[in-house]
Design an enzyme around this catalytic site. Structure first.
Site, short mmCIF file in Angstrom:
data_model
loop_
_atom_site.label_atom_id
_atom_site.label_comp_id
_atom_site.label_asym_id
_atom_site.label_seq_id
_atom_site.Cartn_x
_atom_site.Cartn_y
_atom_site.Cartn_z
N LYS A 67 0.83 -1.22 0.00
CA LYS A 67 0.00 0.00 0.00
C LYS A 67 0.85 1.26 0.00
CE LYS A 67 -2.61 -2.71 -0.54
NZ LYS A 67 -2.62 -4.17 -0.47
N GLY A 104 -0.93 -14.41 -13.27
CA GLY A 104 -2.04 -14.43 -12.30
C GLY A 104 -2.70 -13.07 -12.21
N GLY A 155 -1.71 -17.09 -6.02
CA GLY A 155 -2.37 -17.50 -4.79
C GLY A 155 -1.38 -17.80 -3.68
N ARG A 156 -1.93 -18.22 -2.54
CA ARG A 156 -1.08 -18.47 -1.37
C ARG A 156 -1.40 -19.82 -0.75
NH1 ARG A 156 1.93 -14.40 0.18
NH2 ARG A 156 2.01 -15.03 2.35
N HIS A 181 -22.48 15.96 1.84
CA HIS A 181 -22.36 16.36 0.45
C HIS A 181 -21.21 17.35 0.30
CE1 HIS A 181 -23.57 17.29 -3.63
NE2 HIS A 181 -23.48 18.59 -3.34
C1 LIG Z 1 1.61 -8.63 -1.43
C2 LIG Z 1 0.48 -8.88 -0.45
C3 LIG Z 1 -0.47 -7.90 -0.23
C4 LIG Z 1 -1.49 -8.10 0.67
N1 LIG Z 1 -2.41 -7.10 0.86
C5 LIG Z 1 -3.41 -7.28 1.74
C6 LIG Z 1 -4.34 -6.23 2.00
O1 LIG Z 1 -4.24 -5.15 1.43
N2 LIG Z 1 -5.32 -6.46 2.90
C7 LIG Z 1 -5.45 -7.66 3.54
O2 LIG Z 1 -6.36 -7.81 4.34
N3 LIG Z 1 -4.59 -8.66 3.32
C8 LIG Z 1 -3.57 -8.50 2.44
N4 LIG Z 1 -2.67 -9.52 2.24
C9 LIG Z 1 -2.89 -10.79 2.95
C10 LIG Z 1 -2.40 -10.68 4.38
O3 LIG Z 1 -1.04 -10.34 4.40
C11 LIG Z 1 -2.66 -11.98 5.12
O4 LIG Z 1 -4.01 -12.34 5.00
C12 LIG Z 1 -2.33 -11.85 6.60
O5 LIG Z 1 -1.00 -11.46 6.78
C13 LIG Z 1 -2.60 -13.14 7.34
O6 LIG Z 1 -2.29 -12.98 8.68
P1 LIG Z 1 -1.90 -14.20 9.61
O7 LIG Z 1 -1.83 -13.62 10.98
O8 LIG Z 1 -2.80 -15.34 9.36
O9 LIG Z 1 -0.47 -14.68 9.14
P2 LIG Z 1 0.84 -14.01 8.57
O10 LIG Z 1 0.72 -12.55 8.42
O11 LIG Z 1 1.18 -14.83 7.38
O12 LIG Z 1 1.89 -14.25 9.72
C14 LIG Z 1 2.27 -15.51 10.10
C15 LIG Z 1 3.58 -15.42 10.84
O13 LIG Z 1 3.84 -16.67 11.45
C16 LIG Z 1 5.21 -16.95 11.33
N5 LIG Z 1 5.42 -18.39 11.51
C17 LIG Z 1 5.16 -19.39 10.63
N6 LIG Z 1 5.50 -20.58 11.19
C18 LIG Z 1 5.99 -20.31 12.42
C19 LIG Z 1 6.50 -21.12 13.46
N7 LIG Z 1 6.59 -22.46 13.37
N8 LIG Z 1 6.92 -20.51 14.60
C20 LIG Z 1 6.83 -19.17 14.72
N9 LIG Z 1 6.35 -18.37 13.77
C21 LIG Z 1 5.93 -18.93 12.64
C22 LIG Z 1 5.55 -16.43 9.95
O14 LIG Z 1 6.94 -16.25 9.79
C23 LIG Z 1 4.76 -15.12 9.94
O15 LIG Z 1 5.53 -14.07 10.46
C24 LIG Z 1 -1.60 -9.33 1.36
C25 LIG Z 1 -0.64 -10.33 1.16
C26 LIG Z 1 0.38 -10.11 0.26
C27 LIG Z 1 1.41 -11.19 0.07
#
Ligand SMILES: Cc1cc2nc3c(=O)[nH]c(=O)nc-3n(C[C@H](O)[C@H](O)[C@H](O)COP(=O)(O)OP(=O)(O)OC[C@H]3O[C@@H](n4cnc5c(N)ncnc54)[C@H](O)[C@@H]3O)c2cc1C
Length: 476
Positions: free
Chosen positions: A56, A185, A276-277, A449
């Site tokens: 962003k 994609g 995708g992810r 407005h």
């Molecule tokens: C380029 C991009 C743009 C995005 N833009 C948006 C947006 O504008 N708005 C939006 O809502 N979403 C957006 N997303 C999606 C968003 O980033 C994710 O949905 C969100 O980060 C998910 O949060 P989470 O807490 O599930 O996990 P994550 O943010 O993925 O965090 C998980 C964390 O767990 C850690 N981890 C993994 N395994 C272990 C372990 N065994 N021990 C300790 N730590 C561990 C990882 O290293 C990571 O730091 C975007 C994603 C990308 C890639």
């Protein structure tokens, strides 16, 4: 609301993304003894370090460049921008550092113990943490929340070892401004990052396997974006797949397949694969617990975000779609309340989705695509931004706001918006859907407005056939 019954609970949160840190902070606010574990220096996860936030920051800059170009239409001629990539990168890194550092501070003041490291499960209540410092620590808890997030999916046939190949993380690093970029994609990440590079001067080609960009979104919301991207991008190739990528001395040669392919091969300076992810559910030691993982790799949870193992909860990207930060945070709060013994369930009517392109596309609640699939009877009321005073003043009349209304109860079931700032506007749609507002509630609420928010009110007026700025002759 400190909760004395929670103060005895010892909680571990594995992963400090927007799911994990929101859960950890809320648990600490409820009085639990919380440990938050993540490999990064500070909490933040994908969203803050390599997702929502850096993208962003760059999109903000892209928008500025685009607006400066559009200013020609208003009698203002800016010279072509001189882009200092190193300073742009450091602006983006500054944003990330400020936010992650801030979240780190918030962990400290809440007395959340933050451990930089990677956690493995020894059993349902014990973690072995390999710390960044090199030491290992074994810690036992009453409950564990898994919030390990997701990572970019890869297409095995396109996996080649080349610095020119990028996933979203590499694209956000912004090493240079390539002359040409192939984005594989046409989902939101590809379009957002493609828009950034296009604004910086890269010739961008987007390839999407399906028949339209942003698969899953309503087509009428995507159309104005598609039209604008056609001008910004060199090409948008739909119904097309990239069958192979080969490294050559001057770039990456991609081969395209599909019914409308005119040029079956082309060389690009860089390729971004954004298809995708994948959930990070391959957590070491998970097999020593009763946690179950479904066919698509998501950890299985119930409405309290509890896994099959009573001591383990899971939230965020690792438990399923939509993989969005705000869904992760909300799930985190629900899981913590469930652990605290409160009566709670994750059952939202509206999880907003925003595509931060220009124009932005946003929706909340029911979509037309979903209503069609479920054979649900709905009435759609659309307000075109060409009739909005505010949209005209900012020279962005291509937008549209629509409400999906239950024809019997007149309840607002969904809202869709395409246009400048749609991502901010959709919040009203979320509130309307969650509060079970009727179209008349929205129509009768006085909106300021001239603002784009009036388009939501007028879409509700369209439902009754009496929108001030849309004239529809009466039938018969
Ligand atoms: C380029 C991009 C743009 C995005 N833009 C948006 C947006 O504008 N708005 C939006 O809502 N979403 C957006 N997303 C999606 C968003 O980033 C994710 O949905 C969100 O980060 C998910 O949060 P989470 O807490 O599930 O996990 P994550 O943010 O993925 O965090 C998980 C964390 O767990 C850690 N981890 C993994 N395994 C272990 C372990 N065994 N021990 C300790 N730590 C561990 C990882 O290293 C990571 O730091 C975007 C994603 C990308 C890639």
């Amino acid at each position: 609301m400190p909760d004395t019954s929670s103060s005895q609970i010892k909680l571990a949160v594995v992963g400090a993304g927007p799911g994990g840190y929101a859960a950890a902070f809320f648990a600490a606010d409820l009085g639990m003894n919380v440990t938050l574990i993540d490999p990064e220096v500070h909490p933040g996860g994908v969203c803050l370090y390599r997702g929502c936030i850096p993208s962003k920051a760059l999109l903000h800059v892209a928008k500025l460049i685009e607006e400066a170009q559009q200013a020609k239409n208003w009698g203002i001629d800016f010279p072509a921008p001189a882009i200092d990539v190193a300073r742009l990168r450091s602006f983006k890194e500054g944003v990330v550092n400020k936010l992650t550092g801030g979240v780190g501070q918030l962990a400290k003041v809440r007395k959340v113990r933050y451990v930089q490291g990677k956690a493995a499960l020894e059993n349902s209540t014990t973690l072995l943490v390999s710390k960044a410092s090199g030491e290992n620590e074994t810690i036992s808890f009453d409950k564990i929340i898994l919030a390990t997030g997701s990572r970019p999916a890869i297409i095995p046939t396109l996996k080649i070892d080349s610095p020119r190949m990028m996933d979203s993380t590499a694209a956000l690093n912004l090493e240079d401004i390539p002359g040409s970029l192939l984005v594989v994609g046409g989902g939101y990440i590809g379009l957002e990052l493609g828009s950034v590079y296009a604004a910086l001067g890269t010739r961008v080609t987007v390839v999407e396997m399906l028949s339209g960009l942003l698969p899953g979104a309503d087509r009428d919301l995507v159309l104005p974006l598609h039209k604008r991207l056609e001008k910004m991008f060199e090409a948008i190739l739909l119904n097309t797949t990239v069958s192979s990528i080969r490294e050559e001395s001057n770039g990456l040669r991609a081969t395209f397949e599909g019914p409308s392919v005119k040029e079956p091969e082309k060389v690009f300076d860089r390729v971004l694969v954004s298809v995708g992810r994948k959930p990070n559910s391959e957590i070491s030691g998970l097999d020593k617990t009763q946690v179950q993982v479904g066919a698509r790799g998501f950890i299985q949870v119930n409405k309290q975000l509890q896994t099959n193992d009573p001591a383990i909860y899971a939230i965020g990207d690792v438990v399923g779609e939509p993989m969005l930060a705000h869904k992760a945070s909300h799930e985190g709060r629900v899981a913590v309340e469930a652990i605290a013994g409160h009566k709670v369930a994750f059952e939202p009517h509206a999880i907003p989705a925003v595509v931060f392109t220009d124009p932005e596309v946003a929706w909340a609640g029911l979509t037309e695509t979903q209503a069609e699939k479920e054979n649900r009877e709905i009435k759609v009321a659309k307000f075109p931004w060409g009739a909005s005073g505010r949209a005209i003043t900012i020279d962005r009349p291509e937008g549209m706001t629509k409400l999906l209304v239950d024809p019997k109860t007149e309840r607002v079931l969904g809202v869709g918006i395409v246009g400048a700032g749609a991502g901010e506007l959709i919040a009203e749609g979320v509130l309307a859907v969650e509060m079970a507002a009727l179209a008349s509630d929205v129509a009768m609420s006085i909106h300021p407005h001239p603002t784009l928010s009036e388009t939501v009110m007028e879409a509700a007026e369209v439902f009754y056939g009496t929108s001030t700025h849309v004239y529809r002759p009466k039938r018969g």
